[in-house]
Design an enzyme around this catalytic site. Structure first.
Site, PDB file in Angstrom:
ATOM      1  N   HIS A   1      -2.742   6.313   4.467  1.00  0.00           N
ATOM      2  CA  HIS A   1      -1.049   6.329   4.318  1.00  0.00           C
ATOM      3  C   HIS A   1      -0.363   7.754   4.325  1.00  0.00           C
ATOM      4  CE1 HIS A   1      -1.412   2.553   5.896  1.00  0.00           C
ATOM      5  NE2 HIS A   1      -0.594   2.009   4.954  1.00  0.00           N
TER       6      HIS A   1
ATOM      7  N   CYS B   1       0.603  -1.111   0.085  1.00  0.00           N
ATOM      8  CA  CYS B   1      -0.136   0.120   0.037  1.00  0.00           C
ATOM      9  C   CYS B   1       1.115   1.446  -0.475  1.00  0.00           C
ATOM     10  CB  CYS B   1      -0.689  -0.117   0.802  1.00  0.00           C
ATOM     11  SG  CYS B   1       0.028  -0.702   2.400  1.00  0.00           S
TER      12      CYS B   1
HETATM   13  N1  LIG Z   1      -5.504  -3.040   4.829  1.00  0.00           N
HETATM   14  C1  LIG Z   1      -4.893  -2.573   4.568  1.00  0.00           C
HETATM   15  O1  LIG Z   1      -4.825  -1.316   4.200  1.00  0.00           O
HETATM   16  C2  LIG Z   1      -4.308  -3.469   3.032  1.00  0.00           C
HETATM   17  C3  LIG Z   1      -3.017  -2.795   2.185  1.00  0.00           C
HETATM   18  C4  LIG Z   1      -2.843  -2.743   1.046  1.00  0.00           C
HETATM   19  C5  LIG Z   1      -3.326  -4.850   0.968  1.00  0.00           C
HETATM   20  N2  LIG Z   1      -3.433  -5.468   2.382  1.00  0.00           N
HETATM   21  C6  LIG Z   1      -3.424  -6.664   1.725  1.00  0.00           C
HETATM   22  O2  LIG Z   1      -4.951  -7.308   2.426  1.00  0.00           O
HETATM   23  C7  LIG Z   1      -4.513  -8.617   2.566  1.00  0.00           C
HETATM   24  C8  LIG Z   1      -6.381  -8.401   3.566  1.00  0.00           C
HETATM   25  O3  LIG Z   1      -5.892  -6.830   4.795  1.00  0.00           O
HETATM   26  P1  LIG Z   1      -7.403  -6.916   5.463  1.00  0.00           P
HETATM   27  O4  LIG Z   1      -6.988  -5.138   5.539  1.00  0.00           O
HETATM   28  O5  LIG Z   1      -8.404  -6.271   4.974  1.00  0.00           O
HETATM   29  O6  LIG Z   1      -7.176  -7.473   6.080  1.00  0.00           O
HETATM   30  P2  LIG Z   1      -8.593  -8.124   7.333  1.00  0.00           P
HETATM   31  O7  LIG Z   1      -9.276  -6.452   7.876  1.00  0.00           O
HETATM   32  O8  LIG Z   1      -8.075  -8.468   8.777  1.00  0.00           O
HETATM   33  O9  LIG Z   1      -9.533  -8.860   6.741  1.00  0.00           O
HETATM   34  C9  LIG Z   1      -8.993 -10.316   6.424  1.00  0.00           C
HETATM   35  C10 LIG Z   1     -10.490 -11.003   5.202  1.00  0.00           C
HETATM   36  O10 LIG Z   1      -9.366 -12.792   5.638  1.00  0.00           O
HETATM   37  C11 LIG Z   1     -10.299 -13.809   5.844  1.00  0.00           C
HETATM   38  N3  LIG Z   1      -9.764 -14.520   6.347  1.00  0.00           N
HETATM   39  C12 LIG Z   1      -9.774 -15.097   7.772  1.00  0.00           C
HETATM   40  N4  LIG Z   1      -9.700 -16.496   8.064  1.00  0.00           N
HETATM   41  C13 LIG Z   1      -9.554 -17.177   6.123  1.00  0.00           C
HETATM   42  C14 LIG Z   1      -9.687 -18.170   6.196  1.00  0.00           C
HETATM   43  N5  LIG Z   1      -9.324 -19.632   6.946  1.00  0.00           N
HETATM   44  N6  LIG Z   1     -10.501 -18.269   4.533  1.00  0.00           N
HETATM   45  C15 LIG Z   1     -10.509 -17.532   4.568  1.00  0.00           C
HETATM   46  N7  LIG Z   1     -10.775 -16.386   4.686  1.00  0.00           N
HETATM   47  C16 LIG Z   1     -10.256 -15.654   6.142  1.00  0.00           C
HETATM   48  C17 LIG Z   1     -11.951 -12.608   6.948  1.00  0.00           C
HETATM   49  O11 LIG Z   1     -12.486 -13.360   6.935  1.00  0.00           O
HETATM   50  P3  LIG Z   1     -13.018 -13.081   8.569  1.00  0.00           P
HETATM   51  O12 LIG Z   1     -13.955 -11.632   8.842  1.00  0.00           O
HETATM   52  O13 LIG Z   1     -14.078 -14.086   8.575  1.00  0.00           O
HETATM   53  O14 LIG Z   1     -12.080 -13.294   9.589  1.00  0.00           O
HETATM   54  C18 LIG Z   1     -11.467 -11.271   6.176  1.00  0.00           C
HETATM   55  O15 LIG Z   1     -12.166 -11.455   5.576  1.00  0.00           O
HETATM   56  C19 LIG Z   1      -4.011  -9.141   3.539  1.00  0.00           C
HETATM   57  O16 LIG Z   1      -3.164  -9.718   2.626  1.00  0.00           O
HETATM   58  C20 LIG Z   1      -3.406  -7.410   3.888  1.00  0.00           C
HETATM   59  O17 LIG Z   1      -1.199  -7.735   3.463  1.00  0.00           O
HETATM   60  C21 LIG Z   1      -4.488  -4.358   3.137  1.00  0.00           C
END
Ligand SMILES: NC(=O)c1ccc[n+]([C@@H]2O[C@H](COP(=O)([O-])OP(=O)(O)OC[C@H]3O[C@@H](n4cnc5c(N)ncnc54)[C@H](OP(=O)(O)O)[C@@H]3O)[C@@H](O)[C@H]2O)c1
Length: 325
Positions: A235, A126
Site C-alpha cells: 500500500h 494495514c
Molecule cells: N491481505 C492483507 O493485506 C491484510 C492486511 C491486514 C489485515 N488483513 C486481515 O487478515 C485476515 C485474513 O486476510 P487474508 O488477506 O489472509 O485473507 P485470505 O487470503 O482470503 O485468507 C483467508 C483465510 O481464512 C481461511 N478460512 C476461510 N473460511 C474458513 C473457515 N470456515 N474456518 C477457518 N478458516 C477459514 C481460509 O482458508 P481456506 O484457504 O481453506 O479457504 C484462508 O486461510 C482478514 O481479517 C483480513 O481483513 C489482511
C-alpha cells in the site's frame, strides 16, 4: 512455545509462517487451521510438514498463543474457544479493534500496550499501520492534531482472491468483477468497505479510530480517502499532518529515518520498492503550501507483511521478549 495459526492458507497466514522464521521465534508445537477446503493439506514450516485442520471447540487447548488471519465473523466464532483454552490471541481481523479492553498494537509505537491484555490483542488496519509508522516519528518534534490521508491500496489487501481477480481481469477483458465493486484492471476505485452515515467508508474511518487508540491521542482528527489501485502488493499513502510548530524538513527526515522499522529515502519510493520486506519507506517530505505548520509525505509498505503478518508476529515477539527478560 505452543502456537496455533488460523487462516494459515491465506495471504496473511502464509506470510506469518515466513515471518516467524525471520523473527527467530522458536516454536515447539505448531497447529495450523483453515477451512474445509484446505483440510488435510500440508504446509512446510522450518523444513517440517504440518497438516491443516479445521478447528473445533477443543483445538486450541494447551496452546500458549494463537495468531489469527481470518475474517471478522470467523474471528468472533473462534475467540470463545481460544479464550477457554487460556491462549493469548493476536487477531488480524477488525472484529475486536475498537473494544476498550483490547490493545491495538504496533510494536515500534505502542508495544507496551500489548502487556495490558486480557487474552486478546488486535493487529491494526494495514494502511493505518503503514501511515502511523511514517508519521509517529514526527511526534518527537512536536504534536499534531489533524491529518489528511489518501491511500492507494494493493489488490492483495483483499487477500489471495484480490490477486486472482486482478490476474483474471488482466487475462480476460470480459471478466466480471466478483471481489471488488468495479473492474480494477486499468482502473482505480475510491471505495473500500461499506458507506457510513457520514459518507466516509468503514475502511476510511479506521485511520482515525485506530490512529487515536494506537497514538493515545483521543482528539486526533483524520479525514481519509481509501482508493484501491491495480497494484499486486504494498500500500502507498499520501499524508498531510499539521504540526503545532514549524518543523525543519531535515530534522523531520532525520527523525523518520531514525525510527525503528522506517527508512527515509531522498529518491521516490514505489510499492514495488516496499514489497516483500518489512521496512516502511517514506519519501517526498515537503512543506504544506497552505499552512507553514503542515507537512506532506509519501509512504509505502508491504501490507501483507508490516500491515499484517510481520506486525502480528512482532507483537508475539514483544510478548515473548518481555516474558524472558
Ligand atoms: N491481505 C492483507 O493485506 C491484510 C492486511 C491486514 C489485515 N488483513 C486481515 O487478515 C485476515 C485474513 O486476510 P487474508 O488477506 O489472509 O485473507 P485470505 O487470503 O482470503 O485468507 C483467508 C483465510 O481464512 C481461511 N478460512 C476461510 N473460511 C474458513 C473457515 N470456515 N474456518 C477457518 N478458516 C477459514 C481460509 O482458508 P481456506 O484457504 O481453506 O479457504 C484462508 O486461510 C482478514 O481479517 C483480513 O481483513 C489482511
Amino acid at each position: 512455545m505452543r502456537l496455533g495459526i488460523i487462516g494459515v492458507s491465506g495471504a496473511v497466514g502464509q506470510q506469518m509462517l515466513e515471518c516467524l522464521v525471520e523473527q527467530d521465534i522458536v516454536v515447539d508445537e505448531l497447529r495450523v487451521f483453515a477451512s474445509e477446503k484446505s483440510r488435510g493439506k500440508k504446509i512446510l514450516f522450518n523444513n517440517q510438514e504440518y497438516t491443516i485442520q479445521v478447528a473445533d471447540e477443543s483445538s486450541f487447548d494447551g496452546l500458549d498463543y494463537v495468531l489469527g488471519a481470518v475474517s471478522n465473523e470467523l474471528s468472533k466464532k473462534y475467540w470463545p474457544w481460544i479464550k477457554k483454552s487460556g491462549a493469548i490471541y493476536i487477531d488480524n481481523s477488525s472484529a475486536f479493534r475498537g473494544d476498550k479492553d483490547v490493545p491495538l498494537v504496533v510494536p515500534e509505537i505502542n508495544g507496551e500496550d500489548a502487556l495490558d491484555n486480557h487474552g486478546l490483542i488486535a493487529n491494526p488496519n494495514c494502511s493505518t499501520i503503514i501511515t502511523l509508522m511514517a508519521i509517529a516519528p514526527l511526534l518527537k518534534l512536536g504534536d499534531f492534531n489533524s491529518m489528511i490521508a489518501t491511500t492507494f491500496q494493493a489488490v492483495s489487501g483483499a487477500g489471495n482472491k484480490g490477486i486472482e481477480e486482478l490476474n483474471n481481469e488482466l487475462n480476460n477483458c470480459n471478466y466480471q468483477p466478483k471481489v471488488f465493486p468495479y473492474t480494477i484492471a486499468s482502473n482505480v476505485i475510491s471505495e473500500i468497505g461499506s458507506y457510513l452515515d457520514n459518507d466516509y467508508t468503514s475502511e476510511e474511518m479506521k485511520m482515525m479510530n485506530e490512529g487515536r487508540k494506537i497514538l493515545h491521542h483521543p482528539d486526533l482528527r483524520v479525514s481519509c480517502t481509501c482508493v484501491r489501485v491495480p497494484v499486486m502488493r504494498s500500500h502507498s499513502i499520501s499524508v498531510r499532518v499539521v504540526m503545532d510548530r514549524i518543523v525543519d524538513l531535515d530534522e523531520g527526515k532525520r527523525v523518520i529515518n531514525d525510527f525503528d522499522g522506517v527508512e527515509y529515502r531522498d529518491e521516490l519510493v514505489t510499492p514495488l520498492d516496499a514489497s516483500n520486506q518489512d521496512i516502511v519507506y517514506v519519501s517526498r517530505l515537503r512543506r504544506d503550501l497552505t499552512n507553514p505548520n503542515g507537512l506532506l509525505l509519501w509512504c509505502c509498505g508491504d501490507q501483507i507483511r508490516k500491515g499484517a503478518a510481520s506486525n502480528a508476529v512482532g507483537i508475539l515477539k514483544y510478548l515473548l521478549d518481555c516474558k524472558h527478560n
